[in-house]
Scaffold this active site. Structure first.
Site, mmCIF file in Angstrom:
data_model
loop_
_atom_site.group_PDB
_atom_site.id
_atom_site.type_symbol
_atom_site.label_atom_id
_atom_site.label_comp_id
_atom_site.label_asym_id
_atom_site.label_seq_id
_atom_site.Cartn_x
_atom_site.Cartn_y
_atom_site.Cartn_z
ATOM 1 N N CYS A 139 0.663 -1.133 -0.003
ATOM 2 C CA CYS A 139 -0.098 -0.043 0.060
ATOM 3 C C CYS A 139 0.836 1.273 0.006
ATOM 4 O O CYS A 139 0.419 2.204 -0.631
ATOM 5 C CB CYS A 139 -1.040 0.075 1.046
ATOM 6 S SG CYS A 139 -2.244 -1.210 1.159
ATOM 7 N N CYS A 223 -8.065 -2.451 -4.677
ATOM 8 C CA CYS A 223 -7.342 -3.486 -5.542
ATOM 9 C C CYS A 223 -8.041 -4.565 -5.757
ATOM 10 O O CYS A 223 -8.556 -5.414 -4.919
ATOM 11 C CB CYS A 223 -5.944 -3.521 -5.186
ATOM 12 S SG CYS A 223 -4.992 -1.730 -5.147
ATOM 13 N N CYS A 226 -7.099 -7.552 -3.211
ATOM 14 C CA CYS A 226 -7.495 -7.245 -1.663
ATOM 15 C C CYS A 226 -9.086 -6.791 -1.739
ATOM 16 O O CYS A 226 -9.441 -6.429 -0.499
ATOM 17 C CB CYS A 226 -6.522 -6.141 -1.412
ATOM 18 S SG CYS A 226 -4.859 -6.431 -1.485
ATOM 19 N N CYS A 251 -5.504 1.171 4.684
ATOM 20 C CA CYS A 251 -4.537 1.201 3.535
ATOM 21 C C CYS A 251 -3.571 2.418 3.873
ATOM 22 O O CYS A 251 -2.200 2.489 3.509
ATOM 23 C CB CYS A 251 -4.783 1.441 2.334
ATOM 24 S SG CYS A 251 -5.740 2.924 1.759
HETATM 25 S S1 SF4 Z 1 -4.602 -2.789 -1.561
HETATM 26 FE FE1 SF4 Z 1 -3.492 -4.642 -1.887
HETATM 27 S S2 SF4 Z 1 -2.732 -4.504 -3.877
HETATM 28 FE FE2 SF4 Z 1 -3.499 -2.433 -3.347
HETATM 29 S S3 SF4 Z 1 -1.899 -1.501 -2.757
HETATM 30 FE FE3 SF4 Z 1 -2.782 -2.302 -0.940
HETATM 31 S S4 SF4 Z 1 -1.869 -4.317 -0.677
HETATM 32 FE FE4 SF4 Z 1 -1.236 -3.675 -2.737
#
Ligand code: SF4
Length: 263
Positions: A139, A223, A226, A251
């Site tokens: 993130c 995303c 996730c 995040c």
């Molecule tokens: S939501 Fe998941 S894929 Fe997106 S930046 Fe965070 S950890 Fe990475």
């Protein structure tokens, strides 16, 4: 030339749509809408002001209000390189739409490619599920670093946070000045008091385009690796980082240290 998003049919939406399931306004909807407009106008006066859009339902409502009232508030999207195809398609539509709204230009921020490649090469594509630390590192690379660039030089930013979304967001204020001293930024959360029903009532009323993943039981969309659909009875954000404890599920964009700076 693409049709403006607001004029696109509500269609392409599955038989049981999010509108059909959720569009029930609360009894105080009109008062909340007036409150939101006042907050947006106040944010616009803090020039430069920018909207952080995840392209979720709440953010599409805010963008629609910015356009409807020709407010001088720019918009940015963090394109993490891991978004769903549906989200990218909506982003392309939004880009075409905002070209006709010079008062609210859209900028897309992407992560540094070399940082993403180094991380994925070292830790693998599934690193985020192996530990909270690796998830937060991902993130940090894909969201937090681009967020820093997006907010540089801004005096105000707007989000689609609502108190109803989670326990961690239950105290979200309409205007948050706690980052002002550390970052010189005021955060506006114009939908803080809206219910999920209010959001979908506005979308239905104004024919606002939305991410079709909402029709597939994705209330909160991030995303692709996730985010999952939720089941009946699950919490609003149960589909985000579902392998982690509830308390860890942010995040970093909306997490603050005790001093008020983004963590
Ligand atoms: S939501 Fe998941 S894929 Fe997106 S930046 Fe965070 S950890 Fe990475």
């Amino acid at each position: 030339m693409s049709a403006p998003i607001s004029s696109l049919p509500v269609g392409d939406r599955a038989a049981s749509t999010a509108i059909e399931r959720h569009a029930i306004a609360s009894s105080t909807f009109e008062a909340k809408l007036a409150e939101t407009l006042a907050i947006l106008q106040e944010a616009a006066q803090q020039a430069p002001a920018t909207q952080a859009s995840s392209l979720g339902a709440e953010d599409m409502v805010i963008t629609h209000l910015i356009n409807a009232h020709a407010l001088p508030i720019s918009i940015f999207v963090l394109e993490t390189g891991a978004l769903h195809g549906e989200t990218l398609a909506l982003l392309a539509r939004l880009q075409a739409q905002q070209a006709a709204h010079p008062h609210a230009p859209l900028t897309i921020y992407r992560p540094q490619a070399d940082a993403v490649i180094r991380f994925v090469t070292r830790e693998g594509a599934d690193a985020m599920v192996r530990s909270i630390e690796l998830r937060k590192t991902c993130c940090g690379i894909r969201k937090m670093e681009p967020l820093g660039r997006a907010l540089a030089g801004q005096k105000a930013w707007l989000t689609g946070l609502r108190r109803e979304q989670s326990g961690a967001r239950a105290e979200v204020p309409l205007i948050d000045t706690s980052e002002q001293a550390a970052k010189g930024l005021i955060k506006f959360n114009p939908l803080a008091n809206w219910t999920w029903g209010d959001v979908w009532h506005y979308i239905a009323l104004n024919q606002v385009a939305y991410n079709p993943l909402h029709d597939q039981f994705f209330p909160s969309i991030g995303c692709a690796p996730c985010t999952r659909a939720i089941a009946v009875g699950e919490d609003f954000r149960a589909g985000r980082w579902w392998w982690e404890d509830e308390a860890a599920k942010e995040c970093g964009l909306h997490v603050k240290t005790k001093e008020g700076a983004p963590a």
